[in-house]
Motif scaffolding. Sequence first.
Motif, PDB file in Angstrom:
ATOM      1  N   LEU A 150      -0.773  68.989  43.028  1.00  0.00           N
ATOM      2  CA  LEU A 150       0.140  69.392  44.089  1.00  0.00           C
ATOM      3  C   LEU A 150       1.540  68.876  43.826  1.00  0.00           C
ATOM      4  N   ARG A 158       1.293  73.034  49.567  1.00  0.00           N
ATOM      5  CA  ARG A 158       0.333  72.347  50.412  1.00  0.00           C
ATOM      6  C   ARG A 158      -0.160  73.251  51.548  1.00  0.00           C
ATOM      7  N   LEU A 186      -2.895  67.425  54.623  1.00  0.00           N
ATOM      8  CA  LEU A 186      -2.151  67.711  53.390  1.00  0.00           C
ATOM      9  C   LEU A 186      -0.654  67.470  53.515  1.00  0.00           C
ATOM     10  N   CYS A 187      -0.094  67.684  54.693  1.00  0.00           N
ATOM     11  CA  CYS A 187       1.362  67.761  54.814  1.00  0.00           C
ATOM     12  C   CYS A 187       2.019  66.613  55.576  1.00  0.00           C
TER      13      CYS A 187
END
Length: 389
Positions: A150, A158, A186-187
């Motif tokens: 990522l 993401r 994820l963020c």
Amino acid sequence: MNPAARAAEEFHRMHGHAPTGVWSAPGRVNLIGEHTDYNDGLVLPFALPFRIAVAAAPRPDGLLAVTTVGDDGQPQRAAPVAVADLSPGSVTGWAAYPSGVCWVLRSQGLSGGAELVIAGNVPAGAGLSSSHALQCATALALLGLAGTELDAAGAPSRTEVAAWVQRSENGFVGVPTGLLDQTASLCCVAAHALFLDLASGHAEQIPLDAAGHGLAVLVMDTRVRHSHADSGYRDRRSGCERAASLLGVPSLRSVGPDRLAGLDLPPELLRLVRHVVTENERVRQVVELLRTGRLPDIGPALTESHTSLAADYRVSCPELDEAVAAALGTGALGARMTGGGFGGSAIALVRADDVAEVGAAVTARFARRGFGAPRLFTTVPSAGAGRDS
């Protein structure tokens, strides 16, 4: 030992060599904005310091093998399955969550086998998104084995990965969750809450520094096991969809607060709509207060959110209500259930000096009601998912 180190150690112990890498993802607390995500609404989660880690290495035989190591140190190994044979219903139980991620990534061209060893410290069943942390960490691990990390050039965003994880849970596991939990895991970034508009996809990191205001966020895990699959979550979501259809709108996000008084809906649907509409307004209110440095003033909105979730959305339970009442009765500035409901956890915004007193009051209230002892801890906004080694 942190989850990443533990996963790597267990991988080496089981397989006699180090993993190719270790990736991890956090659980989350939703500060406010509950049951709004699948209505294209507004949410405000932050990541927990608790994480699920996946130590991984490729397998040349095209099989996905998954082992999880519990708190007792005993590994549970799922039967290996051919990646090419993965389909909805082919894997059940806890292994369906990582297997579903592999199934989705296969459609993105990732078809190689993998050996995964999982360890973590996100409390399971507490409404703190342990399943999504597992899925997000698995997604990063499988992408990493394929040479994609990522935030690297050419990597999926993401938010793309969050959508894949949602698809895996909806299509493979069979649970109709929205995008809040995956996106949060994820963020989110440290020291911030994530203000996310599910209709537009707009995201904004909002500073959240409780300690700087002499406050703390107290998490009260009722230990009433929470599960989207076993709760009324599906019924609430289908009710919202039915209400939107009757109102002729694409989602309840299209209903403004000025329309509430004139809605002609069955009472059970009107309650759902009222919660979603007013909850979106509460998220806006809290975000504006945080933007202007008025964290202590968000308490009433948190409490109003719980009242709405309990009375209108009907997703609370006696243990959650008692935790909230005990916290408020001992001076908490605000308190609410967090997560899907039907068990799990509540949060309270409390003065740092009052944490012990509030916690003692919650524990005493549970004892008087004959409930099991709650698990209590304070938390801070932490980093989102990533590679550990």
